[in-house]
Design a protein around this motif. Structure first.
Motif, PDB file in Angstrom:
ATOM      1  N   ASP A  56       0.804  -1.300   0.030  1.00 48.59           N
ATOM      2  CA  ASP A  56       0.171   0.025   0.115  1.00 48.59           C
ATOM      3  C   ASP A  56       0.874   1.081  -0.066  1.00 48.59           C
ATOM      4  OD1 ASP A  56      -2.260  -1.699   0.110  1.00 48.59           O
ATOM      5  OD2 ASP A  56      -2.375  -1.618   2.105  1.00 48.59           O
ATOM      6  N   GLU A  57       2.182   1.153  -0.070  1.00 53.81           N
ATOM      7  CA  GLU A  57       3.046   2.234   0.073  1.00 53.81           C
ATOM      8  C   GLU A  57       3.992   2.422  -1.126  1.00 53.81           C
ATOM      9  OE1 GLU A  57       5.003   2.723   3.921  1.00 53.81           O
ATOM     10  OE2 GLU A  57       3.490   1.349   4.773  1.00 53.81           O
ATOM     11  N   PRO A  58       3.258   2.723  -2.374  1.00 54.72           N
ATOM     12  CA  PRO A  58       4.381   2.485  -3.624  1.00 54.72           C
ATOM     13  C   PRO A  58       5.566   3.145  -3.663  1.00 54.72           C
ATOM     14  CG  PRO A  58       2.209   3.743  -3.868  1.00 54.72           C
ATOM     15  CD  PRO A  58       2.127   3.407  -2.461  1.00 54.72           C
ATOM     16  N   ILE A  59       5.349   4.553  -2.830  1.00 58.38           N
ATOM     17  CA  ILE A  59       6.838   5.377  -2.912  1.00 58.38           C
ATOM     18  C   ILE A  59       7.995   4.608  -2.346  1.00 58.38           C
ATOM     19  CG2 ILE A  59       7.727   7.429  -1.965  1.00 58.38           C
ATOM     20  CD1 ILE A  59       5.041   8.800  -2.654  1.00 58.38           C
ATOM     21  N   PHE A  60       7.427   3.843  -0.996  1.00 53.63           N
ATOM     22  CA  PHE A  60       8.393   3.280  -0.082  1.00 53.63           C
ATOM     23  C   PHE A  60       8.935   2.296  -0.754  1.00 53.63           C
ATOM     24  CE2 PHE A  60       9.657  -0.069   2.794  1.00 53.63           C
ATOM     25  CZ  PHE A  60      10.700   0.737   3.646  1.00 53.63           C
ATOM     26  N   SER A  61       7.962   1.422  -1.540  1.00 52.25           N
ATOM     27  CA  SER A  61       8.521   0.224  -2.352  1.00 52.25           C
ATOM     28  C   SER A  61       9.626   0.628  -3.557  1.00 52.25           C
ATOM     29  CB  SER A  61       7.246  -0.546  -2.983  1.00 52.25           C
ATOM     30  OG  SER A  61       6.244  -0.859  -2.079  1.00 52.25           O
ATOM     31  N   ALA A  62       9.237   1.672  -4.111  1.00 54.44           N
ATOM     32  CA  ALA A  62       9.984   1.969  -5.291  1.00 54.44           C
ATOM     33  C   ALA A  62      11.417   2.434  -4.563  1.00 54.44           C
ATOM     34  CB  ALA A  62       9.606   3.504  -5.747  1.00 54.44           C
ATOM     35  N   ILE A  63      11.614   3.273  -3.709  1.00 53.43           N
ATOM     36  CA  ILE A  63      12.693   3.518  -2.989  1.00 53.43           C
ATOM     37  C   ILE A  63      13.715   2.224  -2.445  1.00 53.43           C
ATOM     38  CG2 ILE A  63      13.786   4.831  -1.125  1.00 53.43           C
ATOM     39  CD1 ILE A  63      11.552   6.952  -1.464  1.00 53.43           C
ATOM     40  N   PHE A  64      12.687   1.494  -1.803  1.00 52.85           N
ATOM     41  CA  PHE A  64      13.473   0.265  -0.972  1.00 52.85           C
ATOM     42  C   PHE A  64      13.680  -0.837  -2.037  1.00 52.85           C
ATOM     43  CE2 PHE A  64      13.351  -3.517   1.827  1.00 52.85           C
ATOM     44  CZ  PHE A  64      14.510  -2.931   2.643  1.00 52.85           C
ATOM     45  N   ILE A  65      12.517  -1.255  -2.602  1.00 52.25           N
ATOM     46  CA  ILE A  65      13.002  -2.488  -3.388  1.00 52.25           C
ATOM     47  C   ILE A  65      13.759  -1.920  -4.645  1.00 52.25           C
ATOM     48  CG2 ILE A  65      11.553  -4.261  -4.787  1.00 52.25           C
ATOM     49  CD1 ILE A  65       9.321  -3.905  -2.773  1.00 52.25           C
ATOM     50  N   THR A  66      13.214  -1.003  -5.553  1.00 52.38           N
ATOM     51  CA  THR A  66      13.972  -0.790  -6.771  1.00 52.38           C
ATOM     52  C   THR A  66      15.169  -0.110  -6.281  1.00 52.38           C
ATOM     53  OG1 THR A  66      12.055  -0.398  -7.949  1.00 52.38           O
ATOM     54  CG2 THR A  66      13.725   0.527  -8.834  1.00 52.38           C
ATOM     55  N   GLY A  67      15.331   0.688  -5.360  1.00 52.90           N
ATOM     56  CA  GLY A  67      16.441   1.570  -5.045  1.00 52.90           C
ATOM     57  C   GLY A  67      17.626   0.807  -4.239  1.00 52.90           C
ATOM     58  N   VAL A  68      17.216   0.463  -2.870  1.00 56.70           N
ATOM     59  CA  VAL A  68      18.049   0.234  -2.011  1.00 56.70           C
ATOM     60  C   VAL A  68      18.532  -1.285  -2.553  1.00 56.70           C
ATOM     61  CG1 VAL A  68      18.633  -0.604   0.356  1.00 56.70           C
ATOM     62  CG2 VAL A  68      17.591   1.410  -0.050  1.00 56.70           C
ATOM     63  N   LEU A  69      17.271  -2.403  -2.548  1.00 55.03           N
ATOM     64  CA  LEU A  69      17.666  -3.675  -2.898  1.00 55.03           C
ATOM     65  C   LEU A  69      18.186  -3.869  -4.385  1.00 55.03           C
ATOM     66  CD1 LEU A  69      14.671  -5.325  -1.034  1.00 55.03           C
ATOM     67  CD2 LEU A  69      17.009  -5.133  -0.310  1.00 55.03           C
ATOM     68  N   GLY A  70      17.595  -2.774  -5.211  1.00 61.24           N
ATOM     69  CA  GLY A  70      18.476  -3.107  -6.496  1.00 61.24           C
ATOM     70  C   GLY A  70      19.830  -2.817  -6.563  1.00 61.24           C
ATOM     71  N   GLY A  71      20.273  -1.719  -5.754  1.00 59.95           N
ATOM     72  CA  GLY A  71      21.553  -1.532  -5.686  1.00 59.95           C
ATOM     73  C   GLY A  71      22.518  -2.755  -4.735  1.00 59.95           C
ATOM     74  N   PHE A  72      21.682  -3.224  -3.842  1.00 56.54           N
ATOM     75  CA  PHE A  72      22.245  -4.270  -3.132  1.00 56.54           C
ATOM     76  C   PHE A  72      22.432  -5.667  -3.883  1.00 56.54           C
ATOM     77  CE2 PHE A  72      22.055  -7.558   0.442  1.00 56.54           C
ATOM     78  CZ  PHE A  72      23.143  -7.109   1.131  1.00 56.54           C
ATOM     79  N   THR A  73      21.575  -6.137  -4.297  1.00 55.36           N
ATOM     80  CA  THR A  73      21.768  -7.354  -5.028  1.00 55.36           C
ATOM     81  C   THR A  73      22.154  -7.172  -6.316  1.00 55.36           C
ATOM     82  OG1 THR A  73      19.421  -7.143  -6.065  1.00 55.36           O
ATOM     83  CG2 THR A  73      19.584  -8.341  -3.879  1.00 55.36           C
ATOM     84  N   THR A  74      22.750  -8.507  -6.546  1.00 55.29           N
ATOM     85  CA  THR A  74      23.867  -8.341  -8.037  1.00 55.29           C
ATOM     86  C   THR A  74      23.878  -9.643  -8.845  1.00 55.29           C
ATOM     87  OG1 THR A  74      25.915  -8.091  -8.627  1.00 55.29           O
ATOM     88  CG2 THR A  74      25.496  -9.075  -6.414  1.00 55.29           C
ATOM     89  N   PHE A  75      22.666  -9.418  -9.781  1.00 54.17           N
ATOM     90  CA  PHE A  75      22.659 -10.423 -10.803  1.00 54.17           C
ATOM     91  C   PHE A  75      23.701 -10.660 -11.716  1.00 54.17           C
ATOM     92  CE2 PHE A  75      21.104 -12.682 -14.704  1.00 54.17           C
ATOM     93  CZ  PHE A  75      20.655 -13.780 -14.097  1.00 54.17           C
TER      94      PHE A  75
END
Length: 115
Positions: A56-75
């Motif tokens: 229910d929080e698309p802004i937090f999801s974008a920052i955390f999932i796309t931003g933080v976790l996208g930068g953290f994980t490494t395919f």
């Protein structure tokens, strides 16, 4: 525009966290393959958690999932490590590495989602 900046900042934070985890793991003479599995498993866990708790929080999801976790994980590191193993004709280790990455990441997502 502000959201894009926040996602970029999150990506920077995630990349620095990844670097720290990889340095910590390789400091104890463990191969970088293990570090990549650890990073992607942690990222998968938090992805599962975030998807379950922030729908229910698309802004937090974008920052955390796309931003933080996208930068953290490494395919890309995973793919490059697998390629290096194949190139070195270490086929069994490559297969084991790929299976571990998939299995551990999947289990981590499920755990993160259910906890």
């Amino acid at each position: 525009m502000i959201l894009l900046l926040l996602i970029a900042c999150g990506g920077g934070i995630g990349a620095v966290l990844r670097y720290c985890v990889i340095r910590l793991v390789t400091k104890y003479h463990r191969p970088s393959l293990i570090a990549t599995v650890i990073v992607n498993s942690i990222g998968s866990f938090f992805s599962g958690w975030a998807v379950h708790h922030t729908l229910d929080e698309p802004i937090f999801s974008a920052i955390f999932i796309t931003g933080v976790l996208g930068g953290f994980t490494t395919f890309s590191s995973f793919a490059f490590d697998a390629f290096r193993l194949l190139d070195a004709k270490r086929y069994n280790i490559c297969l084991y590495y790929c299976l571990c990455m998939i299995i551990f990441s999947f289990i981590a997502v499920v755990l993160g989602y259910t906890l």
